[in-house]
Design a protein around this motif. Structure first.
Motif, PDB file in Angstrom:
ATOM      1  N   VAL A  17       0.878  -1.200   0.494  1.00 27.01           N
ATOM      2  CA  VAL A  17       0.042  -0.182   0.288  1.00 27.01           C
ATOM      3  C   VAL A  17       0.963   1.364   0.355  1.00 27.01           C
ATOM      4  O   VAL A  17       0.437   2.261  -0.610  1.00 27.01           O
ATOM      5  N   THR A  18       1.745   1.021   0.229  1.00 26.87           N
ATOM      6  CA  THR A  18       2.715   2.518   1.598  1.00 26.87           C
ATOM      7  C   THR A  18       3.601   2.701   0.428  1.00 26.87           C
ATOM      8  O   THR A  18       3.881   3.784  -0.553  1.00 26.87           O
ATOM      9  N   LEU A  19       4.148   1.633  -0.753  1.00 23.49           N
ATOM     10  CA  LEU A  19       4.438   1.600  -1.732  1.00 23.49           C
ATOM     11  C   LEU A  19       3.380   2.263  -3.011  1.00 23.49           C
ATOM     12  O   LEU A  19       4.154   3.162  -3.921  1.00 23.49           O
ATOM     13  N   ASN A  20       2.655   2.029  -3.500  1.00 24.20           N
ATOM     14  CA  ASN A  20       2.467   2.501  -4.393  1.00 24.20           C
ATOM     15  C   ASN A  20       1.896   3.605  -4.422  1.00 24.20           C
ATOM     16  O   ASN A  20       1.672   4.788  -5.144  1.00 24.20           O
ATOM     17  N   VAL A  21       1.445   3.747  -2.944  1.00 25.19           N
ATOM     18  CA  VAL A  21       1.487   5.787  -2.775  1.00 25.19           C
ATOM     19  C   VAL A  21       3.160   6.671  -3.480  1.00 25.19           C
ATOM     20  O   VAL A  21       2.959   7.245  -3.905  1.00 25.19           O
ATOM     21  N   LEU A  22       3.737   6.214  -2.336  1.00 22.56           N
ATOM     22  CA  LEU A  22       5.345   6.060  -3.205  1.00 22.56           C
ATOM     23  C   LEU A  22       5.541   6.556  -4.537  1.00 22.56           C
ATOM     24  O   LEU A  22       5.989   7.812  -4.892  1.00 22.56           O
ATOM     25  N   GLU A  23       5.104   5.717  -5.191  1.00 22.06           N
ATOM     26  CA  GLU A  23       5.109   6.254  -6.456  1.00 22.06           C
ATOM     27  C   GLU A  23       4.268   6.833  -6.966  1.00 22.06           C
ATOM     28  O   GLU A  23       4.873   7.874  -7.833  1.00 22.06           O
ATOM     29  N   SER A  24       3.358   6.955  -6.289  1.00 17.30           N
ATOM     30  CA  SER A  24       2.477   8.085  -7.269  1.00 17.30           C
ATOM     31  C   SER A  24       2.893   9.766  -6.699  1.00 17.30           C
ATOM     32  O   SER A  24       3.059  10.224  -7.448  1.00 17.30           O
ATOM     33  N   PHE A  25       3.764   9.953  -5.554  1.00 13.58           N
ATOM     34  CA  PHE A  25       4.338  11.123  -5.287  1.00 13.58           C
ATOM     35  C   PHE A  25       5.506  10.931  -6.002  1.00 13.58           C
ATOM     36  O   PHE A  25       6.083  12.248  -6.698  1.00 13.58           O
ATOM     37  N   LEU A  26       6.770  10.206  -6.626  1.00 14.77           N
ATOM     38  CA  LEU A  26       7.552   9.750  -6.985  1.00 14.77           C
ATOM     39  C   LEU A  26       7.437  10.647  -8.985  1.00 14.77           C
ATOM     40  O   LEU A  26       7.999  10.700  -9.693  1.00 14.77           O
ATOM     41  N   LEU A  27       6.827   9.688  -9.492  1.00 15.53           N
ATOM     42  CA  LEU A  27       5.711  10.393 -10.124  1.00 15.53           C
ATOM     43  C   LEU A  27       5.724  12.477 -10.520  1.00 15.53           C
ATOM     44  O   LEU A  27       5.992  12.098 -12.195  1.00 15.53           O
ATOM     45  N   ASP A  28       5.115  12.081  -9.573  1.00 12.31           N
ATOM     46  CA  ASP A  28       4.902  13.514 -10.274  1.00 12.31           C
ATOM     47  C   ASP A  28       6.089  15.023  -9.618  1.00 12.31           C
ATOM     48  O   ASP A  28       5.534  15.780  -9.372  1.00 12.31           O
ATOM     49  N   TYR A  29       7.328  13.944  -8.665  1.00 12.04           N
ATOM     50  CA  TYR A  29       8.071  14.789  -8.246  1.00 12.04           C
ATOM     51  C   TYR A  29       8.470  15.612  -9.217  1.00 12.04           C
ATOM     52  O   TYR A  29       9.548  15.214 -10.285  1.00 12.04           O
ATOM     53  N   PRO A  30       8.941  17.170  -9.111  1.00 13.20           N
ATOM     54  CA  PRO A  30       9.949  17.851  -9.803  1.00 13.20           C
ATOM     55  C   PRO A  30      11.768  17.610 -10.222  1.00 13.20           C
ATOM     56  O   PRO A  30      12.328  18.101 -10.961  1.00 13.20           O
ATOM     57  N   GLY A  31      12.269  17.390  -8.943  1.00 11.80           N
ATOM     58  CA  GLY A  31      13.289  17.838  -8.719  1.00 11.80           C
ATOM     59  C   GLY A  31      13.885  16.067  -9.317  1.00 11.80           C
ATOM     60  O   GLY A  31      13.205  15.212 -10.115  1.00 11.80           O
ATOM     61  N   CYS A  32      15.020  16.104  -8.957  1.00 13.83           N
ATOM     62  CA  CYS A  32      15.871  15.427  -9.916  1.00 13.83           C
ATOM     63  C   CYS A  32      15.584  14.369  -8.501  1.00 13.83           C
ATOM     64  O   CYS A  32      15.953  13.761  -7.615  1.00 13.83           O
ATOM     65  N   LEU A  33      16.103  12.797  -9.341  1.00 16.73           N
ATOM     66  CA  LEU A  33      15.764  11.832  -8.632  1.00 16.73           C
ATOM     67  C   LEU A  33      16.578  10.207  -8.896  1.00 16.73           C
ATOM     68  O   LEU A  33      16.834  10.386 -10.204  1.00 16.73           O
ATOM     69  N   VAL A  34      17.309  10.101  -7.748  1.00 16.80           N
ATOM     70  CA  VAL A  34      17.757   8.803  -7.889  1.00 16.80           C
ATOM     71  C   VAL A  34      18.236   7.873  -7.437  1.00 16.80           C
ATOM     72  O   VAL A  34      17.619   8.020  -6.119  1.00 16.80           O
ATOM     73  N   VAL A  35      17.918   6.583  -7.809  1.00 18.98           N
ATOM     74  CA  VAL A  35      17.155   5.572  -6.959  1.00 18.98           C
ATOM     75  C   VAL A  35      17.810   3.988  -7.544  1.00 18.98           C
ATOM     76  O   VAL A  35      18.461   3.918  -8.165  1.00 18.98           O
ATOM     77  N   VAL A  36      18.347   3.193  -6.292  1.00 21.65           N
ATOM     78  CA  VAL A  36      18.975   1.818  -5.962  1.00 21.65           C
ATOM     79  C   VAL A  36      18.246   1.593  -5.915  1.00 21.65           C
ATOM     80  O   VAL A  36      17.418   1.212  -4.841  1.00 21.65           O
ATOM     81  N   SER A  37      17.622   0.321  -6.672  1.00 23.31           N
ATOM     82  CA  SER A  37      16.880  -0.988  -6.044  1.00 23.31           C
ATOM     83  C   SER A  37      16.112  -1.814  -6.934  1.00 23.31           C
ATOM     84  O   SER A  37      17.118  -2.006  -7.649  1.00 23.31           O
ATOM     85  N   HIS A  38      16.649  -3.213  -5.924  1.00 24.03           N
ATOM     86  CA  HIS A  38      15.795  -4.499  -6.702  1.00 24.03           C
ATOM     87  C   HIS A  38      14.476  -4.968  -6.675  1.00 24.03           C
ATOM     88  O   HIS A  38      14.349  -5.676  -8.004  1.00 24.03           O
ATOM     89  N   ASP A  39      13.839  -3.649  -6.744  1.00 21.35           N
ATOM     90  CA  ASP A  39      12.261  -3.624  -6.973  1.00 21.35           C
ATOM     91  C   ASP A  39      12.092  -3.437  -8.229  1.00 21.35           C
ATOM     92  O   ASP A  39      12.420  -2.117  -8.868  1.00 21.35           O
ATOM     93  N   ARG A  40      11.816  -4.744  -8.497  1.00 21.55           N
ATOM     94  CA  ARG A  40      11.887  -4.079 -10.630  1.00 21.55           C
ATOM     95  C   ARG A  40      10.530  -3.369 -11.373  1.00 21.55           C
ATOM     96  O   ARG A  40      10.149  -2.887 -11.432  1.00 21.55           O
ATOM     97  N   TYR A  41       9.949  -4.034 -10.014  1.00 19.62           N
ATOM     98  CA  TYR A  41       8.419  -3.045 -10.579  1.00 19.62           C
ATOM     99  C   TYR A  41       8.233  -1.824 -10.145  1.00 19.62           C
ATOM    100  O   TYR A  41       8.226  -0.698 -10.993  1.00 19.62           O
ATOM    101  N   PHE A  42       8.989  -1.158  -9.400  1.00 21.09           N
ATOM    102  CA  PHE A  42       9.133   0.321  -8.774  1.00 21.09           C
ATOM    103  C   PHE A  42       9.795   0.545 -10.433  1.00 21.09           C
ATOM    104  O   PHE A  42       9.689   1.889 -10.284  1.00 21.09           O
ATOM    105  N   MET A  43      11.045   0.003 -10.393  1.00 20.34           N
ATOM    106  CA  MET A  43      12.185   0.539 -11.093  1.00 20.34           C
ATOM    107  C   MET A  43      10.945   0.938 -12.644  1.00 20.34           C
ATOM    108  O   MET A  43      11.345   1.947 -13.280  1.00 20.34           O
ATOM    109  N   ASP A  44      11.257   0.343 -13.127  1.00 23.14           N
ATOM    110  CA  ASP A  44      10.044   0.491 -14.230  1.00 23.14           C
ATOM    111  C   ASP A  44       8.854   1.808 -14.337  1.00 23.14           C
ATOM    112  O   ASP A  44       8.991   2.300 -15.080  1.00 23.14           O
ATOM    113  N   LYS A  45       8.293   2.170 -13.604  1.00 21.01           N
ATOM    114  CA  LYS A  45       6.928   3.022 -13.104  1.00 21.01           C
ATOM    115  C   LYS A  45       8.365   4.337 -12.557  1.00 21.01           C
ATOM    116  O   LYS A  45       7.798   4.942 -13.337  1.00 21.01           O
ATOM    117  N   ILE A  46       9.128   4.516 -12.460  1.00 19.62           N
ATOM    118  CA  ILE A  46      10.127   5.373 -11.761  1.00 19.62           C
ATOM    119  C   ILE A  46      11.164   6.326 -12.320  1.00 19.62           C
ATOM    120  O   ILE A  46      10.918   7.972 -12.466  1.00 19.62           O
TER     121      ILE A  46
END
Length: 627
Positions: free
Chosen positions: A468-497
């Protein structure tokens, strides 16, 4: 065959009730995942199933004689012994036979010991298991078997515990976040292993691709009730939506009936008949149903941030290395506004070091890193929040500020902010050390974001967060206007962000790939297919230059039938790789439905199994040809 029956269990810590009156069963060869919000008792349920804890009420009935292995989030291992000694402490008798055989090989002069060990290998038919045992250690990168456990990182210890759990060959394997601390290659191997093996699983995981490709049943703990879905993650999403829609319809009906009965209650005289009293009792039941409110609060992240200037962050011929481990070799790159970068690579290739260079926590050995004047970093590290003894949740936020600036000149109190992060007023006065792992990560994420960063760095942000929290975090990051750098093994998360990837190959090699993780995998698979095709063409050309296929067959040690099969396998593998790429690309279609995802996942798994099967045969024939 039923392995475990759970009947009416409950668990509470003081006044805090985690769950009550839960019942479910686990049957042989089921692959079950438990989904629930952080802090609702997922790990407690796993501990009860594994026999490490007892429920306050209810009971767990386990089939007599079954072997259970439990992979905990933070496994407890004896630090004073080696990796090899840890692995061979398993209860698996076959593993002990293999251990004795390997010891006998180290002492070839003791023929008696060797003969006994060899006969035991034959008696237990342990040769195939020995191959599998070595494959598991290789895939989990447990190559230094003489290393002492106390010298290893948390991730390495988790992989040892996973190897132990797999090698124990349990009837029931219980897993708490099995993909944490595994790199992407390991996770994909583990997916294929579980999909291929006839093994019974009960797991908690936030990895949604893992849920999709491994599980055949999902249990959801929601608002204290347990719901069962006989399917994978796509099926769960579809049926959960239908259930919530039905709940909304029932709630509306209850409200309408409540209004009608309330009007009747108001018109009733004080002297009531027995029939009226029955109706009054029904009224109170209707009232309770009508006034139900689903606690579907979502983390609302509308944090203000300082505007980025024209200069963001630049690397100029940066060099960084540790003894025998180059990280960067004259690396140059300039970040742009709105950059959305994902970082992938095997453990030990320098991903975290790169993040530390970004933020100034590490200094380069050579070259230069320049940071813009307006840059405000927000760095979410793997270490998480530093807990102070006796500190309460609300006090963590008030240390940063009593009020948090939002967009459009608004502000938010510390209490209101925590409520948006799913900490109700009562929970805000809990001690931080009493929070679950996922709740601590949620609190830590809050402390990073409220500082209004315009350059956000997330190092494995999905570990321990609920779906649940992951889905909300993804929604926030999709609208985040700044620079974003992500290290993650979560492929679903990476694909969306992310929009592009830095692929850390090791040895100081970093490739900039234009696309998300699924794009990268499709490219890698197609490249591998092309390399096989080029090799096949080269072999064909070389073969044509020789006199005759019969003479060539004699020299290579292959019969005519084997040569024909070899060529046919190359063509079939090439066609299967092409089909696999087409199916992987189909997942990227935004119009794809949950049913289509489920069907596509099954077809993809079947295709991957065929590729593995035919590739193994292709290798067998190749080895025969070289003899």
């Amino acid at each position: 065959m039923n392995l475990v029956s759970v009947e009416g269990i409950s668990k509470a810590f003081g006044e805090r009730v985690l769950f009550s009156d839960l019942s479910f069963g686990i049957n042989a060869q089921q692959k079950v995942a438990l989904i629930a919000q952080n802090g609702t008792g997922k790990t407690s349920i796993l501990n009860i199933l594994a026999g490490k804890d007892r429920p306050d009420t209810g009971m767990v009935n386990t089939r007599k004689g079954i072997r259970i292995s439990y992979l905990e989030q933070d496994p407890e291992l004896d630090g004073s012994i080696t990796v090899e000694e840890t692995i061979f402490r398993s209860d698996n008798e076959v593993l002990k036979v293999i251990h004795n055989y390997e010891r006998a090989l180290e002492n070839p002069e003791d023929q008696n010991q060797y003969q006994k060990a060899f006969e035991a290998m034959e008696r237990f038919n342990a040769w195939d298991f020995e191959t599998q045992y070595k494959q598991i250690l290789f895939k989990l990168q447990l190559t230094d078997l003489n290393a002492r456990v106390e010298t290893l990182s948390g991730g390495q210890k988790k992989r040892i515990a996973l190897a132990n759990a797999l090698l124990n060959k349990p009837d029931l394997l219980i897993l708490d976040e099995p993909t944490n601390h595994l790199d992407l290659e390991m996770i994909e191997w583990l997916e294929n292993y579980f999909a291929r093996e006839s093994i019974t699983l009960f797991m908690v995981t936030h990895d949604r691709y893992f849920l999709e490709r491994v599980c055949n049943e999902i249990l959801e703990l929601d608002q204290g009730k347990l719901y069962s879905y006989k399917g994978n993650y796509s099926y769960f999403l579809e049926k959960k939506e239908a259930r919530e829609l039905q709940d909304a319809v029932e709630l509306h009906k209850s409200k309408q009936l409540f209004k009608k009965e309330l009007d009747w209650m108001r018109r009733q005289p004080k002297a009531r008949t027995t029939k009226s009293k029955s109706r009054i009792d029904d009224f109170h039941d209707i009232k309770n149903r009508a006034l139900q409110r689903r606690k579907d609060h979502q983390v609302q992240l509308e944090i203000n941030m300082e505007r980025l200037g024209s200069k963001i962050l630049e690397f100029h011929n940066v060099v960084k290395a540790y003894p025998d481990t180059p990280i960067l070799n004259k690396f140059s790159y300039s970040f742009l506004k709105g950059e959305r970068l994902g970082i992938i690579g095997n453990n030990g290739t320098g991903k975290t070091t790169f993040l530390n260079l970004l933020t100034g926590k590490a200094t380069p050995d050579g070259g230069k890193i320049t940071t813009g004047e307006t840059i405000q970093f927000g760095y979410y590290t793997q270490e998480g929040i530093q807990v102070k003894e006796g500190q309460k949740v609300i006090e963590v936020i008030r240390e940063i500020g009593e009020y948090i600036p939002l967009k459009k000149g608004k502000q938010l109190s510390a209490q209101q902010l925590l409520e948006r992060f799913l900490f109700d007023r009562k929970k805000q006065y809990d001690y931080v050390e009493k929070l679950s792992g996922g709740e601590r990560k949620r609190l830590y994420l809050c402390t990073v974001l409220i500082k209004n960063p315009n350059f956000l760095i997330l190092d494995e942000p999905t570990n321990d967060l609920d779906v649940v929290t992951l889905n909300v975090l993804e929604s926030f990051l999709l609208d985040y206007p700044g620079c974003l750098v992500v290290v993650s093994h979560d492929r679903y998360f990476m694909d969306k962000i992310v929009d592009h990837l830095f692929v850390f190959r090791g040895g100081g090699v970093i490739e900039d790939f234009p696309g998300n993780y699924s794009d990268f995998r499709a490219y890698e698979d197609s490249s591998a297919g092309m390399r096989k095709e080029d090799e096949a063409q080269e072999n064909t050309k070389s073969s044509a230059e020789k006199n005759h296929w019969r003479e060539e067959g004699k020299r290579s040690g292959l019969s005519y039938a084997e040569q024909k099969e070899f060529k046919q396998l190359e063509k079939e593998i090439q066609d299967l790789e092409k089909r696999k790429n087409e199916m992987q690309n189909a997942f990227l279609d935004p119009k794809i439905t949950p049913d289509e995802i489920a069907n596509l996942s099954r077809s993809l798994q079947e295709t991957e199994d065929l590729i593995d099967q035919k590739t193994e045969r292709w290798i067998e024939i190749s080895i025969q040809a070289e003899k």
